[in-house]
Each structure stands twice: as C-alpha cells, then as structure tokens.
Design an enzyme around this catalytic site. Structure first.
Site, PDB file in Angstrom:
ATOM      1  N   SER A  18      -0.631   7.471  -8.784  1.00 35.26           N
ATOM      2  CA  SER A  18      -0.980   7.362  -7.354  1.00 35.26           C
ATOM      3  C   SER A  18      -0.078   8.192  -6.445  1.00 35.26           C
ATOM      4  O   SER A  18       0.376   7.715  -5.404  1.00 35.26           O
ATOM      5  CB  SER A  18      -0.973   5.886  -6.908  1.00 35.26           C
ATOM      6  OG  SER A  18      -1.927   5.141  -7.629  1.00 35.26           O
ATOM      7  N   LEU A  31      24.193  -0.500  -6.240  1.00 41.79           N
ATOM      8  CA  LEU A  31      22.832   0.027  -6.399  1.00 41.79           C
ATOM      9  C   LEU A  31      22.397   0.847  -5.181  1.00 41.79           C
ATOM     10  O   LEU A  31      22.602   0.427  -4.039  1.00 41.79           O
ATOM     11  CB  LEU A  31      21.876  -1.175  -6.568  1.00 41.79           C
ATOM     12  CG  LEU A  31      20.384  -0.870  -6.639  1.00 41.79           C
ATOM     13  CD1 LEU A  31      20.029  -0.224  -7.970  1.00 41.79           C
ATOM     14  CD2 LEU A  31      19.569  -2.145  -6.440  1.00 41.79           C
ATOM     15  N   GLU A  80       9.719   7.486 -18.720  1.00 42.58           N
ATOM     16  CA  GLU A  80       8.993   6.545 -19.569  1.00 42.58           C
ATOM     17  C   GLU A  80       8.112   5.704 -18.645  1.00 42.58           C
ATOM     18  O   GLU A  80       8.604   5.110 -17.686  1.00 42.58           O
ATOM     19  CB  GLU A  80       9.962   5.646 -20.339  1.00 42.58           C
ATOM     20  CG  GLU A  80      10.777   6.373 -21.377  1.00 42.58           C
ATOM     21  CD  GLU A  80       9.904   7.046 -22.439  1.00 42.58           C
ATOM     22  OE1 GLU A  80       8.849   6.479 -22.798  1.00 42.58           O
ATOM     23  OE2 GLU A  80      10.280   8.142 -22.894  1.00 42.58           O
ATOM     24  N   HIS A 122       1.189  -9.408   0.559  1.00 45.63           N
ATOM     25  CA  HIS A 122       2.339  -8.561   0.912  1.00 45.63           C
ATOM     26  C   HIS A 122       3.565  -9.436   1.226  1.00 45.63           C
ATOM     27  O   HIS A 122       4.673  -9.117   0.817  1.00 45.63           O
ATOM     28  CB  HIS A 122       2.004  -7.658   2.097  1.00 45.63           C
ATOM     29  CG  HIS A 122       0.866  -6.709   1.820  1.00 45.63           C
ATOM     30  ND1 HIS A 122       0.796  -5.965   0.670  1.00 45.63           N
ATOM     31  CD2 HIS A 122      -0.261  -6.402   2.533  1.00 45.63           C
ATOM     32  CE1 HIS A 122      -0.312  -5.232   0.683  1.00 45.63           C
ATOM     33  NE2 HIS A 122      -0.975  -5.487   1.802  1.00 45.63           N
ATOM     34  N   ASP A 163       2.297  -2.900  -7.283  1.00 47.62           N
ATOM     35  CA  ASP A 163       0.850  -2.948  -6.992  1.00 47.62           C
ATOM     36  C   ASP A 163       0.250  -4.309  -7.334  1.00 47.62           C
ATOM     37  O   ASP A 163       0.703  -4.989  -8.257  1.00 47.62           O
ATOM     38  CB  ASP A 163       0.142  -1.839  -7.792  1.00 47.62           C
ATOM     39  CG  ASP A 163      -1.252  -1.583  -7.242  1.00 47.62           C
ATOM     40  OD1 ASP A 163      -1.482  -1.830  -6.036  1.00 47.62           O
ATOM     41  OD2 ASP A 163      -2.118  -1.143  -8.030  1.00 47.62           O
ATOM     42  N   ARG A 191      -5.260 -10.420   2.474  1.00 43.92           N
ATOM     43  CA  ARG A 191      -4.422  -9.480   1.732  1.00 43.92           C
ATOM     44  C   ARG A 191      -2.949  -9.529   2.194  1.00 43.92           C
ATOM     45  O   ARG A 191      -2.035  -9.445   1.383  1.00 43.92           O
ATOM     46  CB  ARG A 191      -4.958  -8.053   1.897  1.00 43.92           C
ATOM     47  CG  ARG A 191      -6.308  -7.827   1.237  1.00 43.92           C
ATOM     48  CD  ARG A 191      -6.776  -6.401   1.485  1.00 43.92           C
ATOM     49  NE  ARG A 191      -5.781  -5.446   1.000  1.00 43.92           N
ATOM     50  CZ  ARG A 191      -5.698  -5.026  -0.254  1.00 43.92           C
ATOM     51  NH1 ARG A 191      -6.578  -5.446  -1.153  1.00 43.92           N
ATOM     52  NH2 ARG A 191      -4.774  -4.183  -0.620  1.00 43.92           N
ATOM     53  N   ARG A 208      -2.075   4.541 -13.359  1.00 39.49           N
ATOM     54  CA  ARG A 208      -1.980   5.837 -12.691  1.00 39.49           C
ATOM     55  C   ARG A 208      -0.701   5.914 -11.884  1.00 39.49           C
ATOM     56  O   ARG A 208      -0.050   4.921 -11.623  1.00 39.49           O
ATOM     57  CB  ARG A 208      -3.223   6.096 -11.815  1.00 39.49           C
ATOM     58  CG  ARG A 208      -3.529   4.991 -10.829  1.00 39.49           C
ATOM     59  CD  ARG A 208      -4.730   5.353  -9.944  1.00 39.49           C
ATOM     60  NE  ARG A 208      -5.095   4.243  -9.096  1.00 39.49           N
ATOM     61  CZ  ARG A 208      -6.127   3.406  -9.320  1.00 39.49           C
ATOM     62  NH1 ARG A 208      -6.912   3.581 -10.365  1.00 39.49           N
ATOM     63  NH2 ARG A 208      -6.372   2.407  -8.492  1.00 39.49           N
ATOM     64  N   GLY A 267      -2.825  -7.339  -2.878  1.00 41.23           N
ATOM     65  CA  GLY A 267      -4.117  -7.714  -2.283  1.00 41.23           C
ATOM     66  C   GLY A 267      -4.949  -8.549  -3.242  1.00 41.23           C
ATOM     67  O   GLY A 267      -5.522  -9.590  -2.860  1.00 41.23           O
ATOM     68  N   ARG A 268      -4.999  -8.131  -4.493  1.00 41.01           N
ATOM     69  CA  ARG A 268      -5.798  -8.881  -5.487  1.00 41.01           C
ATOM     70  C   ARG A 268      -5.188 -10.253  -5.763  1.00 41.01           C
ATOM     71  O   ARG A 268      -5.896 -11.230  -5.956  1.00 41.01           O
ATOM     72  CB  ARG A 268      -5.924  -8.063  -6.789  1.00 41.01           C
ATOM     73  CG  ARG A 268      -7.003  -6.994  -6.704  1.00 41.01           C
ATOM     74  CD  ARG A 268      -6.857  -5.978  -7.807  1.00 41.01           C
ATOM     75  NE  ARG A 268      -5.685  -5.144  -7.583  1.00 41.01           N
ATOM     76  CZ  ARG A 268      -5.097  -4.412  -8.517  1.00 41.01           C
ATOM     77  NH1 ARG A 268      -5.561  -4.425  -9.746  1.00 41.01           N
ATOM     78  NH2 ARG A 268      -4.058  -3.666  -8.217  1.00 41.01           N
ATOM     79  N   GLU A 270      -1.254   7.808   1.494  1.00 40.93           N
ATOM     80  CA  GLU A 270      -2.679   7.433   1.446  1.00 40.93           C
ATOM     81  C   GLU A 270      -2.919   6.037   2.019  1.00 40.93           C
ATOM     82  O   GLU A 270      -4.027   5.726   2.456  1.00 40.93           O
ATOM     83  CB  GLU A 270      -3.186   7.492   0.002  1.00 40.93           C
ATOM     84  CG  GLU A 270      -3.376   8.905  -0.548  1.00 40.93           C
ATOM     85  CD  GLU A 270      -2.073   9.602  -0.941  1.00 40.93           C
ATOM     86  OE1 GLU A 270      -1.030   8.929  -1.116  1.00 40.93           O
ATOM     87  OE2 GLU A 270      -2.093  10.846  -1.050  1.00 40.93           O
TER      88      GLU A 270
HETATM   89  C1  IPE Z   1       0.251   2.682  -4.678  1.00 41.39           C
HETATM   90  O1  IPE Z   1      -0.640   1.621  -4.714  1.00 41.39           O
HETATM   91  C2  IPE Z   1       1.108   2.616  -3.434  1.00 41.39           C
HETATM   92  C3  IPE Z   1       2.028   1.482  -3.353  1.00 41.39           C
HETATM   93  C4  IPE Z   1       2.262   0.594  -4.277  1.00 41.39           C
HETATM   94  C5  IPE Z   1       2.791   1.415  -2.116  1.00 41.39           C
HETATM   95  P1  IPE Z   1      -2.135   1.768  -4.211  1.00 41.39           P
HETATM   96  O2  IPE Z   1      -2.771   0.447  -4.387  1.00 41.39           O
HETATM   97  O3  IPE Z   1      -2.183   2.349  -2.847  1.00 41.39           O
HETATM   98  O4  IPE Z   1      -2.734   2.829  -5.248  1.00 41.39           O
HETATM   99  P2  IPE Z   1      -4.242   3.206  -5.588  1.00 41.39           P
HETATM  100  O5  IPE Z   1      -4.894   3.600  -4.304  1.00 41.39           O
HETATM  101  O6  IPE Z   1      -4.889   1.997  -6.193  1.00 41.39           O
HETATM  102  O7  IPE Z   1      -4.141   4.313  -6.575  1.00 41.39           O
HETATM  103  C1  IPE Z   2       0.499  -2.818  -3.242  1.00 46.57           C
HETATM  104  O1  IPE Z   2      -0.485  -3.801  -3.352  1.00 46.57           O
HETATM  105  C2  IPE Z   2       1.159  -2.807  -1.888  1.00 46.57           C
HETATM  106  C3  IPE Z   2       0.810  -1.662  -1.026  1.00 46.57           C
HETATM  107  C4  IPE Z   2       0.069  -0.648  -1.379  1.00 46.57           C
HETATM  108  C5  IPE Z   2       1.345  -1.665   0.321  1.00 46.57           C
HETATM  109  P1  IPE Z   2      -1.958  -3.508  -2.883  1.00 46.57           P
HETATM  110  O2  IPE Z   2      -2.067  -3.824  -1.421  1.00 46.57           O
HETATM  111  O3  IPE Z   2      -2.379  -2.137  -3.267  1.00 46.57           O
HETATM  112  O4  IPE Z   2      -2.803  -4.585  -3.710  1.00 46.57           O
HETATM  113  P2  IPE Z   2      -4.142  -4.331  -4.511  1.00 46.57           P
HETATM  114  O5  IPE Z   2      -3.894  -3.197  -5.452  1.00 46.57           O
HETATM  115  O6  IPE Z   2      -5.197  -4.011  -3.505  1.00 46.57           O
HETATM  116  O7  IPE Z   2      -4.392  -5.617  -5.230  1.00 46.57           O
HETATM  117 MG    MG Z   3      -3.154  -1.358  -4.979  1.00 39.06          MG
END
Ligand code: IPE
Ligand code: IPE
Ligand code: MG
Length: 250
Positions: free
Chosen positions: A196, A131, A207, A37, A20, A33, A194, A23-24, A67
């Site tokens: 998610s 793996l 863990e 990726h 995760d 964003r 979380r 995007g940020r 989601e």
């Molecule tokens: C969880 O991240 C899904 C993936 C890393 C693929 P999200 O960014 O979608 O989760 P939420 O919506 O912040 O909980």
């Molecule tokens: C996780 O990074 C990758 C996917 C869910 C595909 P995000 O795209 O959720 O990045 P943030 O959490 O918005 O920074």
């Molecule tokens: Mg995210």
C-alpha cells in the site's frame, strides 16, 4: 511466546508496521469506523512498549497514507482529531520512556493543531536515546522518492552535488527516513497482503510478515514478540546462496 526465546543479538534494527483493519474491527462490533481507530491506540502503546523492552532501535508506524485523504471527510476529520488528542496525551509517557518522536510525510498538509502537537512532542523528545518512533503521516513511498529526487535535482542545478555523486547511500539520505537504517521487518495486520505505497525504497530487502487473523485494535505485545521470533527464523540471503550465508554467520 516468552521473551526468553528471542535472541537479543539478532534483533531487527528497524521494524515498520502497516496498522490495518481498524474499520473492519469496528464494523464487526456494529460500531462506526472511528471507534476502531480509537481502539487502535492501545495497540500502538503496546507495540511501542514491546519494542522498548526488546531494545529495538527504530519503529515506523503507517498512521495515515497519502491515499487516506480520499476517505470520507467525517473519517479524515475524526482521525486528525484523534491524532491531536493522542499526541498531547501520550508524549509525556513517551518522554519518560526515553522515546524519540519523529514524523515522515507531507506534514504541511496536516491541520495546524496536529502540526503544533507533533512539533512540541518532537522538540521535547529530540535528545532521547531509546527507541526512535516515527509516525508516517500523509506519507507514501512514491511521495518520498519524488521529494528526494526534487531535492537532489535542486542541488545538482546549483552544482552542490555532481551527477556522479548520486548513489544508493546519497539517495537514502534525502529520503524522509534520513539516517534510519532500511527496514528489516515489515508487519501488516488485517489480512491484506500488500505494501500500500509504504516505505518502497526502504523495504527493498525487508522480511514481510502478514498477520491474517488479527485486526490492528487486537494487536498486543505478544504479537510483536511473536513477529520478532518469526523474523529470527528466516534466512536473509540478500542474493547470495544459503551455503554462503551459513558460512558467514558461523
Ligand atoms: C494502509 O492501509 C495505510 C495505513 C495503515 C495508514 P489502507 O487500509 O489505507 O490500505 P489499502 O487501501 O487497503 O491498500
Ligand atoms: C487502518 O485501518 C488505519 C488507517 C488507514 C488510518 P483501516 O481504517 O484501513 O481499516 P480497514 O482496513 O478499513 O478495516
Ligand atoms: Mg485498511
């Protein structure tokens, strides 16, 4: 963090990662964003290599959640294109490294091109013994539990399974993760604490490790090694007392 500090006799068998913060991370550099990726792929490569070097058996990466289909079309399309090009590019290297590629999730909902690349990659690597790398695609823990339940219900209806046969072991076999062991270590980057809707059943006794100061594109081998080291400092009690556990491991 040096590799020597890791106890090779106490490795997590199954590591799951919620990758995760792409995007940020991109936003911080003033980029779109999708740029985040793209840069997440290097982190995936490093994680796979680090797990291979340690001898970890199962790595399951949360790549696209059920989601995540609700994101803007531009981002979803960008992620799907990236998936196609990355699989095509990386599979030969994975094969050379003896990695077995798998997927879990509602992959029927992926674009045909992505399914084709994944199917080719899985067919090529199916007999590899290193793996097991599983990509969770269009996956959610609730989806998994429901698909398993439907499958079992069908078998009960056809009298192939009796209700009394349903136990944890049988149920686990109908989950998308099939023969993989439960998750020992679950890592999440990006600062949120979380699950998610990830591997809900399979993480019942995992863990949990939340890495707050790292966005996914910044994750490197040393972070995986650090995470395994932290895991080894934890006492897994599975409901017992600390004294009982200490006696058993003596
Ligand atoms: C969880 O991240 C899904 C993936 C890393 C693929 P999200 O960014 O979608 O989760 P939420 O919506 O912040 O909980
Ligand atoms: C996780 O990074 C990758 C996917 C869910 C595909 P995000 O795209 O959720 O990045 P943030 O959490 O918005 O920074
Ligand atoms: Mg995210």
């Amino acid at each position: 963090m040096s590799l020597e500090k890791i106890d090779k006799s106490n490795l997590p068998r199954h590591v799951a990662v919620i990758m995760d913060g792409n995007g940020r991370w991109a936003k911080k550099q003033g980029a779109m964003r999708i740029f985040g990726h793209h840069h997440g792929i290097k982190a995936v490569r490093e994680t796979v290599e680090a797990c291979g070097e340690l001898g970890i058996q199962y790595l399951t990466l949360y790549t696209f959640s059920t989601e995540n289909w609700n994101r803007p079309k531009l981002e979803v399309d960008g992620i799907m294109q990236l998936l196609v090009s990355t699989i095509a590019k990386e599979v030969p290297e994975l094969h050379k490294s003896n990695v077995r590629l798998k997927t879990i999730g509602d992959t029927a909902s992926l674009p045909a091109k992505a399914r084709r690349e994944l199917d080719n990659g899985m067919a090529l690597t199916k007999d590899n013994t290193g793996l097991t790398l599983t990509l969770a695609l269009s996956y959610s823990g609730k989806w998994d539990i429901i698909q398993a339940t439907k499958h079992i219900a069908e078998k009960v209806k056809k009298s192939e399974i009796s209700i009394d046969d349903i136990d944890e072991e049988l149920f686990s076999r109908y989950l998308a993760t099939e023969e993989s062991p439960d998750v020992d270590l679950m890592i999440r980057t990006g600062g949120d604490h979380r699950i998610s809707n990830y591997l809900l059943w399979q993480s019942a006794y995992s863990e949990l490790l939340f890495i707050d100061d790292i966005f996914w594109p910044e994750f490197r081998k040393e972070h995986l090694f650090d995470s395994v080291y932290t895991y080894q400092l934890r006492e897994r009690r599975f409901g017992k007392t600390g004294d009982q556990v200490k006696k058993e491991t003596k």
